[in-house]
Design an enzyme around this catalytic site. Structure first.
Site, PDB file in Angstrom:
ATOM      1  N   ARG B 104      -3.204  28.533 -24.674  1.00 44.91           N
ATOM      2  CA  ARG B 104      -1.874  28.509 -23.826  1.00 44.91           C
ATOM      3  C   ARG B 104      -1.579  29.559 -23.088  1.00 44.91           C
ATOM      4  O   ARG B 104      -1.418  29.870 -21.812  1.00 44.91           O
ATOM      5  CB  ARG B 104      -0.772  27.537 -24.520  1.00 44.91           C
ATOM      6  CG  ARG B 104       0.776  27.561 -23.385  1.00 44.91           C
ATOM      7  CD  ARG B 104       0.320  26.347 -22.652  1.00 44.91           C
ATOM      8  NE  ARG B 104       0.137  26.634 -21.243  1.00 44.91           N
ATOM      9  CZ  ARG B 104      -0.862  25.925 -20.672  1.00 44.91           C
ATOM     10  NH1 ARG B 104      -1.365  24.811 -21.154  1.00 44.91           N
ATOM     11  NH2 ARG B 104      -1.430  26.299 -19.578  1.00 44.91           N
ATOM     12  N   LYS B 139       9.313  41.578  -4.731  1.00 44.15           N
ATOM     13  CA  LYS B 139       9.550  40.436  -5.172  1.00 44.15           C
ATOM     14  C   LYS B 139       8.768  40.050  -6.234  1.00 44.15           C
ATOM     15  O   LYS B 139       7.960  38.930  -6.006  1.00 44.15           O
ATOM     16  CB  LYS B 139       9.728  39.846  -3.976  1.00 44.15           C
ATOM     17  CG  LYS B 139      10.881  40.174  -2.998  1.00 44.15           C
ATOM     18  CD  LYS B 139      11.074  39.370  -1.688  1.00 44.15           C
ATOM     19  CE  LYS B 139      12.160  39.743  -0.992  1.00 44.15           C
ATOM     20  NZ  LYS B 139      12.350  39.138   0.269  1.00 44.15           N
ATOM     21  N   LYS B 171      16.266  51.038   4.220  1.00 44.22           N
ATOM     22  CA  LYS B 171      16.579  49.813   4.697  1.00 44.22           C
ATOM     23  C   LYS B 171      17.866  49.863   5.346  1.00 44.22           C
ATOM     24  O   LYS B 171      18.484  51.032   5.443  1.00 44.22           O
ATOM     25  CB  LYS B 171      16.693  48.771   3.564  1.00 44.22           C
ATOM     26  CG  LYS B 171      15.263  48.439   2.746  1.00 44.22           C
ATOM     27  CD  LYS B 171      15.302  47.597   2.104  1.00 44.22           C
ATOM     28  CE  LYS B 171      13.789  47.117   1.282  1.00 44.22           C
ATOM     29  NZ  LYS B 171      14.049  46.288   0.576  1.00 44.22           N
ATOM     30  N   GLU B 201      12.875  50.665   7.773  1.00 46.77           N
ATOM     31  CA  GLU B 201      13.171  49.458   8.501  1.00 46.77           C
ATOM     32  C   GLU B 201      14.047  49.454   9.894  1.00 46.77           C
ATOM     33  O   GLU B 201      15.100  50.235   9.893  1.00 46.77           O
ATOM     34  CB  GLU B 201      14.223  48.631   7.454  1.00 46.77           C
ATOM     35  CG  GLU B 201      14.290  47.388   8.037  1.00 46.77           C
ATOM     36  CD  GLU B 201      15.177  46.528   7.115  1.00 46.77           C
ATOM     37  OE1 GLU B 201      15.066  46.438   5.650  1.00 46.77           O
ATOM     38  OE2 GLU B 201      16.222  45.843   7.275  1.00 46.77           O
ATOM     39  N   ASP B 222      11.705  44.134  10.848  1.00 42.69           N
ATOM     40  CA  ASP B 222      12.147  42.935  10.194  1.00 42.69           C
ATOM     41  C   ASP B 222      12.505  41.876  11.044  1.00 42.69           C
ATOM     42  O   ASP B 222      13.616  41.968  11.880  1.00 42.69           O
ATOM     43  CB  ASP B 222      13.032  43.441   9.399  1.00 42.69           C
ATOM     44  CG  ASP B 222      13.454  42.665   8.188  1.00 42.69           C
ATOM     45  OD1 ASP B 222      12.624  41.838   7.837  1.00 42.69           O
ATOM     46  OD2 ASP B 222      14.625  42.494   7.686  1.00 42.69           O
TER      47      ASP B 222
END
Lengths: 284, 284, 284, 284, 284, 284
Positions: B104, B139, B171, B201, B222
């Site tokens: 597993r 992320k 940012k 950004e 963005d």
């Protein structure tokens, strides 16, 4: 649904600490250190950007507090709550540097666990009104089983075993190597404590009959048709817990639940649930 | 695509060891210990059950070897290879107990990393023939960034920065708190080493102009429309690397790539990629 | 010089905790436990005994606070400040036992990091008025790179890369094994992310020419004479960052800086800087 | 000098592993992975570039073996051996990638520990022929005390206590807080085990007299003139071990040793010894 | 008794490694390093000095192998075997230094675990022929639960739950705070997975009746007289597992077992069992 | 007896944290989470159920505080105090959930360490009025040496060495491998620091004579009759510390002490002392 008791912080802290250090690396937050003056305070709102179910608030808030103890947090929603887009889940106030440095780690936790809760809730909703419970598997992210199983509970599901050691699940390979269902169960029963339940995977009604005869606590009915599931439920007649397993989706779940099984297990809610989109917005 | 160099085992072992201990808990594999005689050996095939791209073979094989050093493994495919359903990826031979106990954990690793590689490859394929590269974000799953970024490379993508400390990404919030694009970049440049690149950004062409004037190494465009992206690429004129960011999917990617941007970043391939279905089959 | 942003305590605490436990061993502070009554409080002054530059105050203060949370500290100087002999750097008050038990660990940290800051500052001062920056290397104490690189910043220097993974530095052996400067750079460029800068070590002007032609971000001019450095700077003409490397000392640094290089790297400031003499004096 | 017994690898491995992971970071050795083909093998010579004394060979060799078990090492010199410039200390053969990836970590260890051994040996040589031994202090690098004290032994020195818990050293502050030399020693003697020796720091002959009267095992004669040291040695008359402490250098050491003290302790050999220059050269 | 499956080495190694490092401290084995030449090999016999039952052989042998991989071990007896005084349990050969350095750690493990096995076996023997099983509790040494519960199995006993999370045990305080036996059980049942068994502590037959009515899986009959136990067993009539608990000794156990209870739990076998005397003898 | 100085919390916390996580496992306290409402507060008394000596209060109280910082504790007795049955040792107030979750871990620590203190005190009491001190050995629980040796001090005993590295103890095997008592001691003296004491195990008066001639600091008189011990003490005549070792019990101890030895060492107080029965009672 039962109350959702929070996990003690002592169980969460090592995970959050590890994640923060992974992100800080060897030099810390270069961008924030250079651009944000140390004396600036700020307030951020943790906001849902999608409809879903929240899980993991403690993890997210802990990320901020581990970077700076002076950060103050206020929860507006609780784990297990359904949220709509733009709903504020929590407010976080403190040094702007701390908020920006912890932001990504906090979100990486709560978006993942809320994604699991949301996926779970969608299947739970699909079979509402039927007795079957949705349960998870051991197909969890390595190292994060504790919080992913918690997220399943937050989504209204229940937990299958947490590891190889807290319950017995005799699968096809075990049966083959033990020489049959009967010797497998008998050996297990002789070797485990009285509080360990025994579940057996059965692929046919013949195997099911054998497992029932020896007194398994639960039977895993693997990849059976709904027709077969109904026959199995009949044969069991309440003598064991019945668990249906296979590629369950919100679409197929209602019919499976209608067969009368007690449990429907589904790996997808932990290994493939998309993250729930949650963000942090600066509030002046 | 460049060669995919494997990560040294010293970087993988702590993760695999931790995952095995998470599954073994305090009592070990109750079922296998009771049902499988210690002297039985077995051979298992690691088999793809879905079409996809493999990543994380070393993690899976290490799981078996950490449980029992005598397990012998033979790879049939390499990380980065595309596989079809039923294709054998590796053979694993050794004590049956070890194979069942590690199963597993091995699968939890390789299914996740291969899922990321597969998701990445699907976007890469969608824009084949254009110059844009697919890149990932921060992320990632807490604690697993190293192997998830590796999986992106296995899928044909490239990596954005690995943490807060190996590159600067200014940012919107940093710009606001620093008092504008110019002071933000200038402060950063004064504070970081010569090998640290600076990305900014920008939400508007005005901001872009300012960033270019001060000499940002890269600009993160963005949530711009494709129209805006084209204008931005024109304005940049090769003076900086251009990165488009937003909700990229295999469907929208080609048009974004057609705007001429250098990079398309996408969080989905790490935070929401479904696991690739890979299983273990006993071979007598 | 840019502001010197402090490292988050979460990055320092594991180092200080480990050092305290190393000193406490298995039985704790035998001498203090036996000789100092538990109720006695004391105040100590952290005092420079030599001229130098302070770095690592947070580490020193954390040592006291990890032994006893009730210890109160007051800083009189900040990291990056120059101090003269007998200057008080911080005041520490609390249970006398805690002060004595943490004393050596606190000093071992701050004397080392201040020694690095002081060594760095001496070279920085030697080239004041020229554009070149003093930078460190990866020749740091195993396990302490984060705080030693921080100490270099406190001394007015800048940081070279922090590890093998946050920037590319192609050295002579890499070039030899890759078959030349060009293939080495090309392979690297195909394999790393857009935020990773590429520096190439060149020993001759011929190699330099090749590196420039392919577009290296920075060139490491290793062990060149000042004459050669000047030629190299001319040839580069601003197309890449130039780094001079060799046995730099306060005596040789000015002439090297006068060649017009952007950076002068020096391993000595981390691997061989003598500790700065700082002590703790009891104040009634 | 006694034989220099090696430290068991179990004591060294955590340090080397930690240092390698610090250097590998989250992405591994970007440069080597991209430029060096995986099948290339190489041989490197670990070569002294300066005259000095070697210490820490096991640490350096372990760095290579932890990156790749197939690396083969052959030692040409042993810890404690004096080496001349260009002397080969060890040969290392194996995959070129492994050699290049582990190189810096291996050198960071052995250059530091050999620097300590070399500094120690220089003082030891300065007082050759006299009975005094050179000993170290607790002024070591946080986290590395075990290997730095080992390096002192390799340089021909001996070790003072290893921590706060393996011997008693009553310093001026302890005496002040205990209310005198006598109560300090008496309290300690009542509280520690029979195998714990007691050393007392004395600043005057009056204090020395008191310490001897109560039976201290050793006396630390702190910052005394050579004249005072001689008087102290006379007064002790063999009843306790005498340790001279202060700013000892190769120049001042002989005269201090000539006073007849048993030990000369010196912090400089651990906290400020410059690294010994040792490098790795490729041998075809 | 069922087969006693060994625990995977990955579960034991962290414990043994930690214990060795605890004993080696910061300077290693001073005595052995100084007195035993490095080239001397030796053979030692692990010998029982008392009658008892062996448990923990893997732990003892691992201690030697972690100090030196070249140590060769040969087992003569297995965990769970009864031994007589002077019986050889295993032979260990290798460098004499390694044998002497690991000796105490190896013995500290096996004497403790064999002591637990021996204590367990003495109670098991006292009730031989009756159906009741001897089980342990959570009263184990902090950090060693895994190996102490294993030792109980080696002694012929069975295991109660391993922690707070693998089974439910509702005690008097839980009942009081939940407002009675019924609400306590009902809340638990709503909140835990299907493989978690529920045991309830009952002090009176009235409580027992209530617990049975709601369907507890097991009942803990705490500190009842044998008379009460018999009545309880009668009342249960096979509907739940019955566990007797109190100050059980080899003397009182037979009468308790004769009441017909399924299980007799006893904390003494883990928290107060004396170590079994096992030693190491040099064999030329 | 000297004051019993507490160990710094930094030394205890890793042990308590580890023990709590061992008990909480992957799912936390299932029973308490389900049955006890989160808002209920409670007060518990830590009560001795047997006569004995308390040790380890800090460990027990830390268990509660690590689960919930808001728990308030008040000590009524101190480590080293003798207690009678039903005596309250400490009061603990806070969220009922926290109290119940930490209960077992807190008790597992304090019952064990108090058991050691009590066993030690019983031997100490048996020889009251004689000069001999009771000391412990290295036969401690793996990983818990620090707190078990502390418990011995709390019981009025003293500590033998804490590990292989803080003192030298030359045993029979060392003597055999070194070629005799003299070469063994001489080699050791050449290799260890001036604060390391040397003890030699002697089995005969001939060996004792040799050890004294070379100047051992202490002699371990192993398994001698009381007659032999008296002769040995005579022969030593105060030139070395004398330690008697063998199967000491409260019954045999007085006669051994009467032989005039300085120390009586006994492994039983750490490896086989039964736990002291201490419990937690709810107080409304």
């Amino acid at each position: 649904m039962a109350d959702l008791a929070p996990l003690p912080a002592i169980m969460l802290e090592p995970l959050v600490r590890n994640a923060l250090l992974e992100d800080l690396g060897r030099a810390g937050d270069l961008t924030t250190a250079a651009t944000v003056p140390s004396h600036v305070n700020a307030t951020m709102a943790l906001v849902a950007r999608q409809q879903g179910v929240i899980a993991g608030l403690d993890l997210a808030l802990l990320a901020f507090n581990l970077i700076d103890k002076s950060v103050v947090t206020e929860v507006k929603r609780s784990d297990g709550d359904a949220v709509m887009p733009d709903e504020v889940v929590a407010m976080i106030s403190g040094p702007a540097r701390a908020l920006l440095t912890a932001e990504r780690t906090a979100l990486n936790f709560i978006c993942r666990t809320s994604g699991i809760a949301t996926a779970t809730a969608s299947i739970v909703a699909a079979i509402r009104g039927q007795k079957a419970q949705i349960i998870c598997t051991r197909k969890t992210t390595p190292g994060l089983r504790t919080i992913e199983k918690y997220a399943v509970r937050a989504g209204g599901g229940a937990n299958h075993r947490f590891g190889l050691d807290d319950a017995v699940l005799i699968k096809d390979n075990h049966i083959a190597l033990a020489g049959g269902v009967r010797p497998a169960i008998e050996r297990v029963r002789a070797g485990v404590g009285h509080l360990v339940k025994i579940e057996v995977e059965v692929d046919t009604l013949t195997q099911l009959k054998e497992a029932l005869a020896i007194g398994a606590d639960a039977v895993l009915l693997d990849n059976m048709t709904n027709e077969e599931l109904r026959s199995a439920v009949d044969m069991v007649g309440g003598r064991a817990i019945t668990e249906a397993s296979g590629r369950v989706t919100p679409t197929t779940a209602p019919a499976i639940a209608a067969t009368g099984v007690d449990l429907i297990s589904i790996g997808w809610i932990t290994h493939s649930a998309p993250a729930l989109d949650i963000g942090l917005d600066f509030r002046s």
